[in-house]
Design a protein around this motif. Structure first.
Motif, PDB file in Angstrom:
ATOM      1  N   VAL A  76      46.983  37.818  41.462  1.00  0.00           N
ATOM      2  CA  VAL A  76      46.802  38.586  42.275  1.00  0.00           C
ATOM      3  C   VAL A  76      47.537  39.876  42.569  1.00  0.00           C
ATOM      4  N   ARG A 116      43.055  39.844  40.966  1.00  0.00           N
ATOM      5  CA  ARG A 116      42.489  40.410  42.200  1.00  0.00           C
ATOM      6  C   ARG A 116      43.577  41.369  42.901  1.00  0.00           C
ATOM      7  N   ASP A 167      39.283  44.222  45.851  1.00  0.00           N
ATOM      8  CA  ASP A 167      38.928  42.947  46.245  1.00  0.00           C
ATOM      9  C   ASP A 167      38.820  42.709  47.596  1.00  0.00           C
ATOM     10  N   ASP A 168      40.005  42.884  48.223  1.00  0.00           N
ATOM     11  CA  ASP A 168      40.416  42.441  49.754  1.00  0.00           C
ATOM     12  C   ASP A 168      41.237  43.400  50.134  1.00  0.00           C
ATOM     13  N   SER A 228      35.084  41.120  49.715  1.00  0.00           N
ATOM     14  CA  SER A 228      34.463  40.276  48.413  1.00  0.00           C
ATOM     15  C   SER A 228      33.231  39.629  49.092  1.00  0.00           C
TER      16      SER A 228
END
Length: 336
Positions: free
Chosen positions: A172, A198, A237-238, A336
């Motif tokens: 990540v 991510r 992703d976030d 997500s």
């Protein structure tokens, strides 16, 4: 042994701080502040200037003009001095005094916007001021970091591959969201080359970048009052939203361990701590966060007790609050 002939020819790509050893956060912090312009913005500044030169927009006698909350203005002032261009930087009242003085030391002219626009706040007011300047004098060349694709391409070419080389097992990556140049360059690269990684964007509460309501923000660097044209959420992703008091406390927590970082770094580390606490599931993840700059330019704001207490309240830097700075109070927005 590096030998350079221009200040922008050196950028430290391989220095990381192990925050697990420092703060107990399983995170490596990529330090982008160790170059002659002092921030990650050097990469975008170099790329945008070189693109303007190649296109013929920049010629001898041109004057660069740009809107900046601080770091890009400093980077451009260094490059402009090195290459012989003039520079007018349009900033606002939140810009650190140290950044203004640095720009002026390199010969730049700094215009400070004091009133926000009704729609879009200080950013919209700064852009309007830049546009008015360009209409007055044909020598002005606006690089426009907000729409300039060389901004994100610089990080696609340099920052993301450097992270991938140093962390082949990366799970990540945390990147702060300002103009979203660094964010989009890294996110695009990893989606193309390492899609299992991510990419988590970290933003300040009060920023409208990811559709949240606007609110006053006092720490420059991350966040914006106008949705960034470069942003493409399909690559992200976030998103983690960090309140500024938590930014402040994380900066002081890092400083208490001997690491003086800028406000943007405090935001990114706070957001990363929140995300990791909620997503590890007992499994060890290899994680990296990008630290845009160091803390010297924030000595009169983030690291000044009177300023912090005046803006955020008398208890914001209580010893217990700083010691506990981390994931508990940070809201998370998932894409997500």
């Amino acid at each position: 042994m590096p030998i350079i002939s221009a200040p922008h020819e050196f950028n430290e790509e391989d220095l990381y701080v192990d925050l697990d050893a420092v703060l107990g956060i399983p995170l490596h912090l990529k330090c982008e502040g160790f170059n002659f312009t002092g921030s990650v913005k050097q990469k975008a500044a170099v790329a945008m200037v070189e693109a303007a030169e190649e296109s013929g927009a920049l010629t001898p006698g041109s004057i660069l003009v740009e809107s900046s909350s601080g770091n890009l203005g400093v980077a451009l002032s260094v490059i402009a001095a090195s290459k012989g261009y003039g520079l007018v930087c349009v900033t606002d009242a939140r810009c650190n005094l140290a950044s203004k003085r640095l720009m002026e030391a390199f010969g730049a002219v700094v215009h400070t916007v004091t009133e926000p626009a009704h729609e879009g706040g200080f950013l919209a007011a700064r852009i309007a001021h830049v546009q008015a300047l360009c209409e007055q004098d044909e020598r002005y060349v606006w690089l426009n970091q907000y729409t300039n694709h060389a901004n994100w391409q610089a990080h696609h070419r340099h920052t993301a591959p450097a992270v991938a080389r140093s962390h082949p097992g990366l799970d990540v990556l945390f990147v702060g969201a300002g103009t979203t140049g660094t964010l989009m360059g890294c996110a695009r690269w990893f989606k193309e080359h390492r899609p299992a990684v991510r990419v988590v964007a970290v933003d300040s509460v009060g920023s409208v970048t990811f559709g949240h309501p606007p609110a006053p923000r006092m720490i420059p660097g991350l966040g914006t009052g106008v949705r960034p044209p470069l942003l493409d959420e399909s690559f992200i992703d976030d998103v983690v939203m960090v309140p500024e008091p938590d930014t402040l406390r994380m900066c002081h927590r890092l400083a208490a361990r001997g690491f003086l970082f800028g406000g943007s770094t405090g935001t990114v580390v706070s957001g990363a701590a929140r995300w990791l606490a909620g997503h590890t599931g007992g499994e060890r993840r290899e994680a990296v966060a990008i630290a845009p700059d160091l803390g010297e330019r924030y000595l009169d704001t983030v690291y000044l007790t009177n300023w912090a207490q005046g803006v955020y309240g008398p208890g914001v830097l209580d010893a217990d609050a700083v010691a506990d700075a981390g994931p508990a109070s940070l809201p998370l927005t998932s894409l997500s």
